[in-house]
Design a protein around this motif. Sequence first.
Motif, PDB file in Angstrom:
ATOM      1  N   ALA A 110     -18.658-108.547 -13.261  1.00  0.00           N
ATOM      2  CA  ALA A 110     -17.888-107.436 -12.690  1.00  0.00           C
ATOM      3  C   ALA A 110     -17.161-107.883 -11.433  1.00  0.00           C
ATOM      4  CB  ALA A 110     -18.817-106.270 -12.381  1.00  0.00           C
ATOM      5  N   LEU A 111     -17.817-108.704 -10.614  1.00  0.00           N
ATOM      6  CA  LEU A 111     -17.188-109.204  -9.392  1.00  0.00           C
ATOM      7  C   LEU A 111     -15.972-110.055  -9.723  1.00  0.00           C
ATOM      8  CD1 LEU A 111     -17.298-109.413  -6.312  1.00  0.00           C
ATOM      9  CD2 LEU A 111     -18.846-111.362  -6.569  1.00  0.00           C
ATOM     10  N   SER A 112     -16.124-110.933 -10.719  1.00  0.00           N
ATOM     11  CA  SER A 112     -15.002-111.775 -11.131  1.00  0.00           C
ATOM     12  C   SER A 112     -13.863-110.928 -11.683  1.00  0.00           C
ATOM     13  CB  SER A 112     -15.473-112.781 -12.180  1.00  0.00           C
ATOM     14  OG  SER A 112     -14.421-113.619 -12.597  1.00  0.00           O
ATOM     15  N   SER A 113     -14.209-109.889 -12.447  1.00  0.00           N
ATOM     16  CA  SER A 113     -13.192-109.009 -13.014  1.00  0.00           C
ATOM     17  C   SER A 113     -12.431-108.270 -11.922  1.00  0.00           C
ATOM     18  CB  SER A 113     -13.850-108.004 -13.965  1.00  0.00           C
ATOM     19  OG  SER A 113     -12.907-107.081 -14.463  1.00  0.00           O
ATOM     20  N   ILE A 114     -13.127-107.896 -10.846  1.00  0.00           N
ATOM     21  CA  ILE A 114     -12.475-107.208  -9.731  1.00  0.00           C
ATOM     22  C   ILE A 114     -11.413-108.097  -9.091  1.00  0.00           C
ATOM     23  CG2 ILE A 114     -12.853-106.338  -7.398  1.00  0.00           C
ATOM     24  CD1 ILE A 114     -15.618-105.339  -8.443  1.00  0.00           C
ATOM     25  N   TYR A 115     -11.766-109.354  -8.839  1.00  0.00           N
ATOM     26  CA  TYR A 115     -10.797-110.280  -8.248  1.00  0.00           C
ATOM     27  C   TYR A 115      -9.610-110.490  -9.187  1.00  0.00           C
ATOM     28  CZ  TYR A 115     -13.302-111.703  -4.025  1.00  0.00           C
ATOM     29  OH  TYR A 115     -13.881-111.735  -2.783  1.00  0.00           O
ATOM     30  N   ASP A 116      -9.875-110.517 -10.495  1.00  0.00           N
ATOM     31  CA  ASP A 116      -8.776-110.637 -11.463  1.00  0.00           C
ATOM     32  C   ASP A 116      -7.857-109.424 -11.383  1.00  0.00           C
ATOM     33  OD1 ASP A 116      -9.679-113.067 -12.354  1.00  0.00           O
ATOM     34  OD2 ASP A 116     -10.776-112.239 -14.066  1.00  0.00           O
ATOM     35  N   ASP A 117      -8.453-108.226 -11.238  1.00  0.00           N
ATOM     36  CA  ASP A 117      -7.644-107.007 -11.135  1.00  0.00           C
ATOM     37  C   ASP A 117      -6.775-107.039  -9.877  1.00  0.00           C
ATOM     38  OD1 ASP A 117      -8.712-106.055 -13.468  1.00  0.00           O
ATOM     39  OD2 ASP A 117     -10.235-104.810 -12.492  1.00  0.00           O
ATOM     40  N   ILE A 118      -7.367-107.461  -8.764  1.00  0.00           N
ATOM     41  CA  ILE A 118      -6.604-107.550  -7.512  1.00  0.00           C
ATOM     42  C   ILE A 118      -5.489-108.577  -7.650  1.00  0.00           C
ATOM     43  CG2 ILE A 118      -6.732-108.143  -5.065  1.00  0.00           C
ATOM     44  CD1 ILE A 118      -9.620-107.105  -5.090  1.00  0.00           C
ATOM     45  N   ASP A 119      -5.775-109.677  -8.337  1.00  0.00           N
ATOM     46  CA  ASP A 119      -4.779-110.728  -8.539  1.00  0.00           C
ATOM     47  C   ASP A 119      -3.567-110.174  -9.304  1.00  0.00           C
ATOM     48  OD1 ASP A 119      -3.944-113.559  -8.466  1.00  0.00           O
ATOM     49  OD2 ASP A 119      -4.206-113.459 -10.633  1.00  0.00           O
ATOM     50  N   LYS A 120      -3.818-109.299 -10.263  1.00  0.00           N
ATOM     51  CA  LYS A 120      -2.732-108.708 -11.033  1.00  0.00           C
ATOM     52  C   LYS A 120      -1.972-107.652 -10.233  1.00  0.00           C
ATOM     53  CE  LYS A 120      -5.235-109.396 -15.378  1.00  0.00           C
ATOM     54  NZ  LYS A 120      -5.972-108.720 -16.475  1.00  0.00           N
ATOM     55  N   LEU A 121      -2.699-106.932  -9.380  1.00  0.00           N
ATOM     56  CA  LEU A 121      -2.061-105.875  -8.600  1.00  0.00           C
ATOM     57  C   LEU A 121      -1.147-106.430  -7.514  1.00  0.00           C
ATOM     58  CD1 LEU A 121      -5.092-103.457  -8.148  1.00  0.00           C
ATOM     59  CD2 LEU A 121      -2.998-102.950  -9.424  1.00  0.00           C
ATOM     60  N   GLU A 122      -1.582-107.506  -6.882  1.00  0.00           N
ATOM     61  CA  GLU A 122      -0.861-108.016  -5.711  1.00  0.00           C
ATOM     62  C   GLU A 122       0.093-109.137  -6.093  1.00  0.00           C
ATOM     63  OE1 GLU A 122      -0.494-106.873  -2.837  1.00  0.00           O
ATOM     64  OE2 GLU A 122      -1.939-105.262  -3.038  1.00  0.00           O
TER      65      GLU A 122
END
Length: 335
Positions: A281-293
């Motif tokens: 879940a932590l890794s997925s969160i960073y992936d989501d932020i990477d896509k957002l920013e």
Amino acid sequence: MTFANPLYLLLLLLPLGMLLWHLFLSRTREPQLLVGSVEEFLPHVRTWRTRLANLPTYLLIAAAALVVVCLARPQTSRNYSSRSVEGIDIMLAIDVSTSMQYDDIEPSRIDAARVVATEFINNRSDDNIGVTLFAGEAFTLCPLTTDHASLLSLISQNANCNLAGTGIISDGTAIGMGLAVAVSRLEESRAPSKVIILLTDGVNNTGQISPLQAADMAKSLGIRVYTIAAGGGADVDLPVAILPNGDIYSTQVKEPEDPETLQKIASQTGGQYFKADNRRALSSIYDDIDKLEKRRLEVSDSTRRYDAWQSFGLLAIILALCALILRYTWLRRLP
């Protein structure tokens, strides 16, 4: 290597002509001595002086060729590519309090945070990224930089709970201080997009600045804050006493959490709040932020040229001096 005056290279035909003339025509014009027999000269024919007799001439021809190269102005260049990149300024604010050692996120919260942050940095090669660490106090581990190799080395060596566990910084969870220090590092940034990723596992319990005050500072500077609650709310073993036999007595307590504050920080600054119960879940969160920013920037090409004739000129002078010294000393010819 390029040449500012390439037409001067045509003058290389002159030293080439000198070389050909020396090899094929000059010997017919050398003075000759008629003798009845050459038996007396045979022991002296194959010496180093006779073999190198023409060396000064060759050195002068080479020096002349180098002078021509100097006239053509050789230049080196440094090129800067023109490309479209998606670069932003990012500060990572990571909690290193002793509670980050809990292993409800394998192998531990801090280890998982360090590994996932490393993966995130590796995926953002065009960004300026810095790191702030906090427990009861906060400090900047690395300011904004594009030298990600050095940044990753600092994270690997220093992003751990030993700082608080050994008393280098006081223990506790100063979320407001950690966020405020990260904000201060982005204050002078001129990037079109400025982001802080705040990761913590606890409740703000110390520090001179509250989390919401720090959020106000971020909002005033146009900084978005993404907050991540790592673990939290789990039943953890809390050491409470050391028994006479040396064993550590511990009891299970429910760790406090404060998702509301983290949600307010994210909402107030235009970011998002995430909850990470495990490493995936932590890794997925960073992936989501990477896509957002993502922010597209144009980087222009430029080329800077540097004159490089100096080394050729110096070599030409050295060769000419060597030729003259040899001609009037060891390789002197008569008449």
